[in-house]
Scaffold this motif. Structure first.
Motif, mmCIF file in Angstrom:
data_model
loop_
_atom_site.group_PDB
_atom_site.id
_atom_site.type_symbol
_atom_site.label_atom_id
_atom_site.label_comp_id
_atom_site.label_asym_id
_atom_site.label_seq_id
_atom_site.Cartn_x
_atom_site.Cartn_y
_atom_site.Cartn_z
ATOM 1 N N VAL A 150 48.975 7.066 119.505
ATOM 2 C CA VAL A 150 50.250 6.356 119.619
ATOM 3 C C VAL A 150 51.171 7.111 120.573
ATOM 4 C CG1 VAL A 150 52.349 5.679 118.379
ATOM 5 C CG2 VAL A 150 50.112 5.239 117.371
ATOM 6 N N GLY A 151 51.291 8.415 120.369
ATOM 7 C CA GLY A 151 52.198 9.215 121.192
ATOM 8 C C GLY A 151 51.820 9.230 122.654
ATOM 9 N N PHE A 152 50.518 9.420 122.955
ATOM 10 C CA PHE A 152 50.088 9.554 124.346
ATOM 11 C C PHE A 152 49.979 8.225 125.078
ATOM 12 C CE2 PHE A 152 49.413 13.988 123.954
ATOM 13 C CZ PHE A 152 49.264 14.475 125.250
ATOM 14 N N ASN A 153 50.091 7.118 124.377
ATOM 15 C CA ASN A 153 50.044 5.813 125.037
ATOM 16 C C ASN A 153 51.377 5.080 125.021
ATOM 17 O OD1 ASN A 153 47.012 5.056 125.752
ATOM 18 N ND2 ASN A 153 46.985 6.220 123.835
ATOM 19 N N LEU A 154 52.109 5.201 123.921
ATOM 20 C CA LEU A 154 53.379 4.488 123.808
ATOM 21 C C LEU A 154 54.525 5.258 124.471
ATOM 22 C CD1 LEU A 154 54.370 1.842 122.748
ATOM 23 C CD2 LEU A 154 54.681 2.863 120.495
ATOM 24 N N SER A 155 54.518 6.579 124.361
ATOM 25 C CA SER A 155 55.614 7.368 124.942
ATOM 26 C C SER A 155 55.707 7.211 126.459
ATOM 27 C CB SER A 155 55.475 8.838 124.554
ATOM 28 O OG SER A 155 55.592 8.982 123.150
ATOM 29 N N ARG A 163 63.535 5.454 129.802
ATOM 30 C CA ARG A 163 63.984 6.731 130.370
ATOM 31 C C ARG A 163 62.966 7.812 130.070
ATOM 32 N NH1 ARG A 163 69.196 8.455 127.715
ATOM 33 N NH2 ARG A 163 67.901 9.731 126.361
ATOM 34 N N ARG A 164 62.798 8.753 130.986
ATOM 35 C CA ARG A 164 61.856 9.851 130.786
ATOM 36 C C ARG A 164 62.278 10.718 129.594
ATOM 37 N NH1 ARG A 164 57.963 10.916 134.271
ATOM 38 N NH2 ARG A 164 57.790 13.086 133.568
ATOM 39 N N GLY A 165 61.257 11.303 128.966
ATOM 40 C CA GLY A 165 61.533 12.234 127.871
ATOM 41 C C GLY A 165 61.583 11.601 126.495
ATOM 42 N N LEU A 166 61.453 10.266 126.423
ATOM 43 C CA LEU A 166 61.499 9.593 125.117
ATOM 44 C C LEU A 166 60.130 9.653 124.450
ATOM 45 C CD1 LEU A 166 63.595 6.426 126.035
ATOM 46 C CD2 LEU A 166 64.391 8.575 125.066
ATOM 47 N N SER A 167 60.114 9.414 123.155
ATOM 48 C CA SER A 167 58.839 9.394 122.438
ATOM 49 C C SER A 167 58.862 8.326 121.365
ATOM 50 C CB SER A 167 58.562 10.762 121.793
ATOM 51 O OG SER A 167 59.373 10.936 120.651
ATOM 52 N N ALA A 168 57.669 7.870 121.006
ATOM 53 C CA ALA A 168 57.514 6.925 119.898
ATOM 54 C C ALA A 168 56.436 7.481 118.982
ATOM 55 C CB ALA A 168 57.120 5.543 120.408
ATOM 56 N N GLY A 169 56.607 7.307 117.704
ATOM 57 C CA GLY A 169 55.635 7.820 116.743
ATOM 58 C C GLY A 169 55.224 6.745 115.761
ATOM 59 N N ARG A 170 54.068 6.942 115.166
ATOM 60 C CA ARG A 170 53.517 5.943 114.251
ATOM 61 C C ARG A 170 54.408 5.735 113.033
ATOM 62 N NH1 ARG A 170 50.416 6.344 109.878
ATOM 63 N NH2 ARG A 170 50.350 8.606 110.092
#
Length: 769
Positions: A150-155, A163-170
């Motif tokens: 999730v992190g390496f594909n959605l972020s 915007r750069r630097g954002l993240s998404a988690g499961r």
């Protein structure tokens, strides 16, 4: 020379265990996880049954080297990492490392588990080792792989679209959705007015109040008196009429104690009662679990603090009941022990609730050896555990109906007849705070009563409250988002990413959090859906229980998720971050829109770059025009960098002084000179601490040599050294619960000295202050 090696996670736990096991054992710590996924794309390969590429965690390499050297010399290896999935996985990783070095050819590495760090529990575990539970390892690997994918594909998608630097988690994304949806409910809430009517009366010296509940034979609902005119009409109908007691209803009620603590309920109560954050509560619980020196050697004070279970071991129940029998009358001890069942699905992670390792270690006994936080948390755990095996509290409740013309007023009272488990919480109970506990005089049916006052009260409906840490933890558990052991890290991630801020201890989504949530709920609705997240957590539990294989679960998730990622690549950034407004630009007449920049949302002209009109959200066109008409020049001063004029300007965080030659010269300074505290910075010892305001308007105190020295504290500093740890300053902290205190800003110290008690309460005794 030691012949056995015991490997644990924490070095402080290692010291405790060494004393129990004697000279035949060497005890070493892994310092947490020893391996993690390679931090780049491809570390999890969906094409090869989700094969994972691990690497040694650099900061722990020296600890792994020490373990490897010790294994070479040992005859027996015991893996005593924490008794949960993470601990099982750490043991598995250690075995993988040792096998890669061919160190386990002629010896075995066996798993031992103890849920409390006491001598009997540890020695019993050593006598009953087992193999590593591969199902638990698979569940942890599946969770790690899911979070990685999730992190390496959605972020990266968020980077492109927002915007750069954002993240998404499961699990962090559904948690963010909860906070944003609550904020939308609050914004959409329409306040409604309503009225209630009350009667004040007395008998002898006892005063009491009653509320109108029926009128002309009809039960009154909340909105039956929607405005002042209607309540005034009802008052006019009842004014001047005699009052008499029409009905008295007496009942006996009981209140049972709550179940002993699980991770979730411990976090909620620590936030609600002790004012801790979930992260702080868990760190403190970890210290109590790992062991404290209480004058008779080091001992673990509580059982393992990551658990969904509310069960207690039989020997613990016997000890608790024995203690109750010694300290209270027979009525306080039920004939049969209370048995509690977990409401959580697939409750696991440990076999017991959180409890003291011995109820005989009272809070008063261990207080001299604990920090303030450790004592407060231990005291709360001890009382909850003791109370759960005590008899229910009993009350006599009385409801009195008072007839006034065609209206019926009701007064309620409650008197505690038997304290039961509340005897443990004696000092926390305040009857005056609960209107149901009001004491009524002795009344009889048909008795006439004086009408001291007949009046109406105005009320307004309130929007749902924003989430506090406690209520968010409760909601996460109810929706099945994450597991209790992950709640603290979920909340920390949301705050660290600046998706939310805490305003008066309540979560408020930032513009960034709102935009990220909007994007995810519109384009990845399935993956931030509460039911989907809970279902996936249940599947991980089933893997841990041996009911499912982890690769098919991963495969089902990945196929749908990857397809959706590929479909959303074509979305433009403007679609995500721009919102149209039905308003024309006052400068060029083109439509205005809400845009998203590095400092959040703002209103801008769609004609940019030809038109540069902008203004802040919440600011009218007239206000913006007034600000822009003519800059206020600072007389008698020039820019220290370029010699240009200095102007008073307005930015996102209010007014400030800036150079007129911006953007060629970027000199800025605060409009108001920071208030000096006269306290020398305790870190650099050259600068002075000054009062500043954070980007969200909250005051804090930092060194005036910033950025050279970055020391800061939230509470006002005073130039007094801490009597406990000798830190050069103390700070003044005021809370509703504890009043005003001098506290040490060093968290690990925990020193606090009360200056003034909470409002309405007497000062605490000197030895407790």
């Amino acid at each position: 020379m030691p012949t056995s090696l015991l490997i644990v996670e924490s070095p402080s736990k290692a010291k405790t265990l060494k004393k129990y096991l004697g000279p035949d054992f060497e005890v070493l710590a892994s310092y947490g996880h020893v391996r993690d996924l390679v931090p780049k794309n491809g570390a999890v390969d969906p094409e090869k049954d989700f094969a994972m590429k691990y690497q040694l965690i650099a900061r722990n390499s020296k600890h792994v080297d020490a373990i490897v050297s010790a294994v070479r010399e040992a005859d027996h290896v015991y893996l005593a990492t924490d008794p949960d999935r993470e601990g099982e996985a750490i043991s598995w990783h250690l075995v993988q490392i040792l096998n890669s070095k061919k160190l386990l050819k002629d010896k075995t590495a066996q798993r031992v588990v103890f849920h409390e760090i006491t001598k009997n529990a540890v020695l019993d575990a050593i006598q009953n080792p087992r193999e590593i539970a591969q199902d638990l390892v698979d569940a942890q690997q599946a969770r790690r792989a899911l979070d990685y994918l999730v992190g390496f594909n959605l972020s990266p998608l968020l980077w492109k679209k927002i915007r750069r630097g954002l993240s998404a988690g499961r699990v962090q994304s559904p948690a963010l959705r909860l906070i944003c949806e609550r904020e939308n409910e609050i914004k959409a809430f329409v306040q409604q007015e309503y009225w209630s009517i009350h009667l004040d009366s007395h008998k002898s010296r006892t005063k009491f109040s009653a509320k109108l509940t029926q009128l002309a034979g009809k039960k009154l609902d909340q909105f039956d008196l929607p405005n002042e005119a209607e309540q005034a009409a009802v008052l006019a109908r009842l004014q001047g009429l005699p009052a008499s007691v029409s009905n008295i209803e007496k009942k006996k009620k009981s209140r049972s104690p709550a179940a002993p603590f699980t991770t979730s309920t411990l976090q909620q109560e620590a936030v609600r009662k002790l004012g801790m954050t979930t992260d702080r509560a868990m760190r403190t619980a970890q210290q109590l679990y790992e062991g404290m020196d209480i004058g008779q050697g080091t001992v673990g004070l509580i059982t393992y603090m990551r658990t969904d279970s509310v069960a207690l071991a039989n020997e613990a129940v016997e000890e608790i009941r024995g203690y109750i029998g010694l300290k209270w009358d027979a009525d306080y001890l039920p004939k049969n022990p209370a048995v509690y069942k977990s409401k959580a699905k697939n409750a696991q992670e440990a076999h017991e609730a959180i409890r003291p390792t011995s109820i005989l270690r009272t809070p008063e006994m261990v207080k001299p050896f604990l920090t303030t936080d450790q004592f407060k948390l231990y005291d709360m755990i001890w009382k909850r555990t003791l109370a759960c095996q005590m008899a229910p509290a009993k009350f006599d409740t009385t409801s009195v109906d008072i007839q006034v013309g065609e209206g019926v007023f009701r007064a309620s009272g409650q008197v505690q007849t038997f304290a039961g488990f509340l005897a443990v919480y004696e000092e926390d109970v305040d009857d005056a705070e609960d209107e149901d506990n009001a004491k009524l005089p002795l009344l009889t049916e048909g008795e006439e009563l004086p009408v001291d006052k007949l009046y109406g009260d105005q009320h307004f409906t309130q929007p749902p409250p924003r989430f506090s840490e406690a209520s968010l933890v409760k909601a996460l558990e109810e929706f099945g988002i994450g597991r209790p052991s992950t709640y603290a890290s979920i909340i920390s991630t949301l705050k660290d990413r600046e998706y939310v801020i805490l305003d008066k201890k309540r979560f408020l989504p930032t513009d960034t959090g709102d935009i990220v949530n909007k994007f995810l709920t519109e384009h990845f609705a399935q993956y931030v859906d509460y039911n989907f997240t809970a279902k996936l957590e249940n599947q991980l539990d089933e893997i841990a229980n041996g009911g499912r294989q982890w690769v098919p679960v991963m495969d089902t998730f990945w196929k749908g998720f990857k397809k959706q990622i590929d479909e959303k690549e074509s979305i433009s950034r403007a679609e995500v971050t721009t919102e149209s407004l039905d308003e024309a630009c006052p400068k060029c007449s083109k439509p205005l829109s809400i845009k998203f920049g590095k400092r959040g949302r703002f209103i801008a002209c769609t004609g940019y770059p030809d038109c540069d009109y902008t203004r802040n959200i919440g600011e009218t066109a007239e206000q913006a025009a007034e600000e822009a008409e003519a800059p206020t020049v600072i007389e008698g001063r020039s820019c220290p960098d370029c010699g240009g004029e200095l102007h008073i300007k307005k930015g996102r965080y209010g007014k400030f002084i800036g150079c007129a030659n911006y953007p060629k010269c970027k000199h800025i300074e605060p409009l108001e000179k920071p208030r000096e505290t006269g306290v020398t910075c305790p870190e650099c010892k050259t600068g002075q601490l000054i009062e500043r305001k954070s980007r969200y308007g909250k005051l804090f105190y930092s060194c005036n040599t910033y950025p050279k020295c970055k020391y800061a504290t939230w509470n006002p500093p005073i130039a007094e050294p801490c009597p406990k740890c000798n830190w050069p300053i103390l700070t003044i902290k005021t809370t509703k619960r504890r009043g005003t205190e001098k506290v040490c800003p060093q968290k690990e110290c925990g020193y606090a000295e009360q200056i003034a008690p909470p409002e309405g309460k007497d000062a605490a005794p000197a030895e407790e202050a």
